[in-house]
Design a protein around this motif. Sequence first.
Motif, PDB file in Angstrom:
ATOM      1  N   THR A  98      68.250 -73.303   7.754  1.00 26.78           N
ATOM      2  CA  THR A  98      68.077 -73.815   8.980  1.00 26.78           C
ATOM      3  C   THR A  98      66.626 -73.810   9.639  1.00 26.78           C
ATOM      4  O   THR A  98      65.941 -74.916  10.169  1.00 26.78           O
ATOM      5  N   THR A 117      65.226 -82.829  21.126  1.00 30.27           N
ATOM      6  CA  THR A 117      65.865 -81.534  20.373  1.00 30.27           C
ATOM      7  C   THR A 117      66.830 -82.013  19.233  1.00 30.27           C
ATOM      8  O   THR A 117      66.641 -81.510  18.132  1.00 30.27           O
ATOM      9  N   MET A 160      62.299 -73.735  17.486  1.00 25.07           N
ATOM     10  CA  MET A 160      62.966 -73.366  16.492  1.00 25.07           C
ATOM     11  C   MET A 160      64.278 -72.510  17.061  1.00 25.07           C
ATOM     12  O   MET A 160      65.092 -72.581  16.529  1.00 25.07           O
ATOM     13  N   TYR A 194      64.265 -75.855   6.970  1.00 26.31           N
ATOM     14  CA  TYR A 194      64.738 -77.391   7.248  1.00 26.31           C
ATOM     15  C   TYR A 194      63.784 -77.772   8.452  1.00 26.31           C
ATOM     16  O   TYR A 194      63.134 -78.808   8.534  1.00 26.31           O
ATOM     17  N   HIS A 195      63.828 -76.916   9.716  1.00 28.14           N
ATOM     18  CA  HIS A 195      63.550 -77.336  10.747  1.00 28.14           C
ATOM     19  C   HIS A 195      61.782 -77.231  10.968  1.00 28.14           C
ATOM     20  O   HIS A 195      60.850 -78.014  11.700  1.00 28.14           O
ATOM     21  N   PRO A 247      67.754 -74.438  17.279  1.00 24.80           N
ATOM     22  CA  PRO A 247      68.765 -74.729  15.985  1.00 24.80           C
ATOM     23  C   PRO A 247      69.183 -73.447  15.310  1.00 24.80           C
ATOM     24  O   PRO A 247      70.034 -73.365  14.726  1.00 24.80           O
ATOM     25  N   PHE A 290      58.914 -78.742  15.613  1.00 23.94           N
ATOM     26  CA  PHE A 290      59.873 -77.613  15.750  1.00 23.94           C
ATOM     27  C   PHE A 290      59.129 -76.219  15.120  1.00 23.94           C
ATOM     28  O   PHE A 290      59.611 -75.088  15.165  1.00 23.94           O
ATOM     29  N   ASP A 328      73.578 -82.625   8.082  1.00 20.16           N
ATOM     30  CA  ASP A 328      73.160 -81.526   8.422  1.00 20.16           C
ATOM     31  C   ASP A 328      74.225 -80.314   8.248  1.00 20.16           C
ATOM     32  O   ASP A 328      73.565 -79.063   7.696  1.00 20.16           O
ATOM     33  N   TYR A 345      59.602 -80.176  10.199  1.00 23.81           N
ATOM     34  CA  TYR A 345      59.142 -81.392  11.399  1.00 23.81           C
ATOM     35  C   TYR A 345      58.115 -80.465  12.154  1.00 23.81           C
ATOM     36  O   TYR A 345      58.195 -79.195  12.510  1.00 23.81           O
TER      37      TYR A 345
END
Length: 238
Positions: free
Chosen positions: A174, A232, A189, A177-178, A192, A184, A131, A181
Amino acid sequence: MTTHAFGRETRGEVRVWHGLSVHWAWLAGGFALAFAVPYLLADVLELNRDLFYGLYAASVVALFALWSRSTGYDLVAAVKRRWLAALLLGLAVAGVLAVMVVRTDDATPRPDGIELAAALAWRGILYGVTDGLLLSVFPILVVFAAFAGTRLDRRFSGKVVIGAIALAASLAMTAVYHAGYSDFRSEKMRKPLVGDAIWSVPTLVTLNPIGAPIAHAGLHTSAVLHSYETDTFLPPHR
């Protein structure tokens, strides 16, 4: 041996051969990978969490290797630059992130013995390092490499601007990427994104790729120890 570091003649520094447009293309590819991996492997295929982490790590390592090889970016030299500062900053930020995990996430039952050791190695260190590499190191190094040798790079104020662009790219990575999912794509959100502004500091300050992965591994190992079933810090959550 003399090499070119961000467009200047220096000794023992990182060599960058290609121009801005090539690096921007690689950054775009990184964004595509960042979204595709969680979306396809987690949301669509619903792979086992540990299998997901392995495939995710392999894809990120491949991205770095291809970028470095195609642009001539010397990752070995990058690891050597300001390595002590990067190590110390990484450990300090890892401690900060560990406190954040404990204070913001509920404690849950966890395994013990060999199963816990395996979880720390795979879910904590492997996933955390992966990550950190994708979300922080890749966008930050690519942005600085893209501006190497430009007029902006020759002034201190210009380097500050480049740093701001690099942090923005890391935050965007970031977020992308999230967004892969499903869970998220909500108020979750925010966590992160706040975390990225913290765990990116060691690499952003030193331009050494080891800082952010150390910090990020601290986050995930803390999650394994404190909140193994976290909602999370250890996605995917299906």
